[in-house]
Design a protein around this motif. Structure first.
Motif, short mmCIF file in Angstrom:
data_model
loop_
_atom_site.label_atom_id
_atom_site.label_comp_id
_atom_site.label_asym_id
_atom_site.label_seq_id
_atom_site.Cartn_x
_atom_site.Cartn_y
_atom_site.Cartn_z
N VAL A 117 0.84 -1.20 0.00
CA VAL A 117 0.00 0.00 0.00
C VAL A 117 0.88 1.26 0.00
CG1 VAL A 117 -1.65 1.34 1.35
CG2 VAL A 117 -1.96 -1.12 1.11
N ILE A 118 1.91 1.27 0.85
CA ILE A 118 2.81 2.42 0.90
C ILE A 118 3.57 2.55 -0.42
CG2 ILE A 118 4.83 3.41 2.06
CD1 ILE A 118 3.92 2.05 4.62
N ASP A 119 3.99 1.41 -0.98
CA ASP A 119 4.67 1.43 -2.27
C ASP A 119 3.80 2.10 -3.33
OD1 ASP A 119 6.69 0.09 -1.07
OD2 ASP A 119 6.34 -1.82 -2.07
N THR A 120 2.56 1.67 -3.41
CA THR A 120 1.63 2.20 -4.42
C THR A 120 1.38 3.68 -4.21
OG1 THR A 120 0.54 0.03 -4.54
CG2 THR A 120 -0.65 1.91 -5.46
N LEU A 121 1.29 4.10 -2.96
CA LEU A 121 1.01 5.50 -2.66
C LEU A 121 2.12 6.40 -3.14
CD1 LEU A 121 -0.94 7.47 -1.21
CD2 LEU A 121 0.38 7.09 0.88
N ILE A 122 3.35 6.06 -2.84
CA ILE A 122 4.45 6.95 -3.20
C ILE A 122 4.78 6.85 -4.69
CG2 ILE A 122 6.37 5.41 -2.74
CD1 ILE A 122 7.76 7.84 -1.45
N CYS A 123 4.64 5.68 -5.29
CA CYS A 123 4.86 5.57 -6.73
C CYS A 123 3.81 6.38 -7.49
CB CYS A 123 4.80 4.11 -7.17
SG CYS A 123 6.24 3.14 -6.66
N SER A 124 2.60 6.40 -6.97
CA SER A 124 1.54 7.21 -7.57
C SER A 124 1.89 8.69 -7.50
CB SER A 124 0.21 6.94 -6.86
OG SER A 124 -0.81 7.75 -7.39
N SER A 125 2.50 9.12 -6.40
CA SER A 125 2.88 10.53 -6.26
C SER A 125 3.98 10.89 -7.26
CB SER A 125 3.34 10.81 -4.83
OG SER A 125 4.59 10.19 -4.57
N VAL A 126 4.87 9.95 -7.57
CA VAL A 126 5.93 10.20 -8.55
C VAL A 126 5.33 10.47 -9.92
CG1 VAL A 126 7.89 9.19 -9.76
CG2 VAL A 126 7.64 8.84 -7.30
N VAL A 127 4.46 9.56 -10.36
CA VAL A 127 3.85 9.68 -11.69
C VAL A 127 2.95 10.91 -11.76
CG1 VAL A 127 2.37 8.53 -13.38
CG2 VAL A 127 3.98 7.19 -12.02
N SER A 128 2.17 11.15 -10.72
CA SER A 128 1.25 12.29 -10.73
C SER A 128 2.02 13.62 -10.70
CB SER A 128 0.27 12.21 -9.56
OG SER A 128 0.95 12.22 -8.32
N SER A 129 3.15 13.68 -9.97
CA SER A 129 3.95 14.90 -9.95
C SER A 129 4.45 15.24 -11.35
CB SER A 129 5.14 14.73 -9.00
OG SER A 129 4.71 14.63 -7.66
N LEU A 130 4.98 14.26 -12.04
CA LEU A 130 5.43 14.47 -13.41
C LEU A 130 4.27 14.93 -14.30
CD1 LEU A 130 7.86 11.50 -14.11
CD2 LEU A 130 8.37 13.90 -14.43
N SER A 131 3.13 14.26 -14.16
CA SER A 131 1.98 14.56 -15.00
C SER A 131 1.46 15.97 -14.77
CB SER A 131 0.86 13.54 -14.73
OG SER A 131 1.29 12.22 -14.99
N PHE A 132 1.34 16.38 -13.52
CA PHE A 132 0.81 17.70 -13.23
C PHE A 132 1.79 18.80 -13.62
CE2 PHE A 132 -2.13 15.41 -10.31
CZ PHE A 132 -3.30 15.85 -10.90
N LEU A 133 3.09 18.54 -13.53
CA LEU A 133 4.06 19.52 -14.03
C LEU A 133 3.87 19.72 -15.53
CD1 LEU A 133 7.36 18.73 -12.12
CD2 LEU A 133 6.11 20.87 -12.12
#
Length: 314
Positions: A117-133
């Motif tokens: 669950v923690i893995d998925t949460l932080i990996c999601s933040s990586v992809v979303s950060s790139l996407s929103f930039l």
């Protein structure tokens, strides 16, 4: 172990044995390849600072109706992504400390589930950060080149659909990454996405600055004062460029780490680079600490609202 959970999975390539790692370390320079011993307290401190800063940014955007626009909604989502990095880091550190000191007893299957669950949460933040930039860069591009049609192009409904799509895609892709993190194909997809977003933002920013420079040159030759719109557009482009530069500096070493895992997993010098993994993690957390500071100092409206939030002037 003072590492972020999902990134810890990518600390070393799966086909690099302990023996190869030891031999590579000696062969590549001995002491220089010992890496850095970063204390858990530093991870916790940076995580707390990032969490507080990004919470303030989100609160300021929600509080001020003047900031209720697609551009600031995208910035708000970027702040949430940075906040997820902090929450994941703090949650993992607390989880590990409780287990190590025997204050929390859980079955191995439950521990693995929590880790995923923690893995998925932080990996999601990586992809979303790139996407929103990338989305913020596109939004700024539309503001400058299609100013008269901006409100018809970037409607609130389209902004909501864009944000929902990014969060859904980030969650699905992060689940795949966690499940197949040892697959080079998955790593190549992540690296490719990172490079694509960098190229996209660089092209947009270069075009925006070329236009801004052209207008400033025209205004200078005609001896006319610059308009507020052009000044604001240039300031926004500078802000986003700073954000891009900070993101590249903070995330670049980690993605270079992934490239080395795919291209030279057993090379002595690559293995030496792997030993500085904790430093790359500190840079990642620093990115989520620096971003809110850029928003606060570059946006006068957001800076004023942040001051009101801090002083509880509701």
């Amino acid at each position: 172990m003072s590492t972020l959970a999902p990134l810890r999975l990518l600390r070393e390539p799966s086909n690099a044995s302990e023996g190869n790692h030891s031999n590579a370390t000696v062969g590549a320079g001995g002491g220089w390849c010992q890496g850095l011993d970063i204390p858990n307290e530093l991870f916790l401190a940076l995580g707390l600072v990032s969490l507080v800063e990004n919470l303030l940014v989100v609160a300021a955007i929600l509080k001020n109706r003047n900031l209720h626009s697609p551009t600031y909604y995208f910035i708000c989502c970027l702040a949430v992504s940075d906040m997820l990095v902090s929450i994941s880091n703090l949650a993992e550190m607390l989880f590990m400390l409780l287990l190590e000191h025997g204050l929390l007893v859980m079955r191995p299957s439950v521990v693995r589930h929590m880790d995923s669950v923690i893995d998925t949460l932080i990996c999601s933040s990586v992809v979303s950060s790139l996407s929103f930039l990338g989305v913020i860069a596109v939004d700024r591009y539309i503001t400058i080149f299609y100013a008269l049609r901006y409100h018809s192009i970037m409607t609130l409904q389209r902004a909501v659909v864009t944000m929902a799509s990014i969060w859904l895609a980030s969650t699905v892709s992060s689940a795949v990454l966690v499940a197949y993190y040892r697959s080079n194909t998955v790593l190549l997809c992540l690296i490719g996405f990172f490079l694509f977003m960098l190229v996209l933002m660089l092209v947009l920013y270069i075009h925006m600055f070329a236009l801004a420079r052209h207008h400033l040159h025209s205004i200078s030759s005609q001896q006319k004062p610059p308009t507020a719109h052009r000044g604001g557009s240039l300031k926004g482009a500078v802000t986003l460029t700073i954000l891009l530069g900070v993101f590249f500096i903070c995330w670049g070493p980690f993605f270079f780490h992934l490239i080395l895992i795919v291209t030279c997993p057993t090379n002595p010098f690559c293995t030496c680079f792997f030993s500085y993994f904790n430093l790359f993690l500190i840079l990642i957390i620093c990115n989520s600490v620096i971003d809110p500071l850029i928003y606060a100092f570059r946006s006068q409206e957001l800076r004023r609202t942040l001051r009101e939030v801090v002083t509880c002037s509701w």
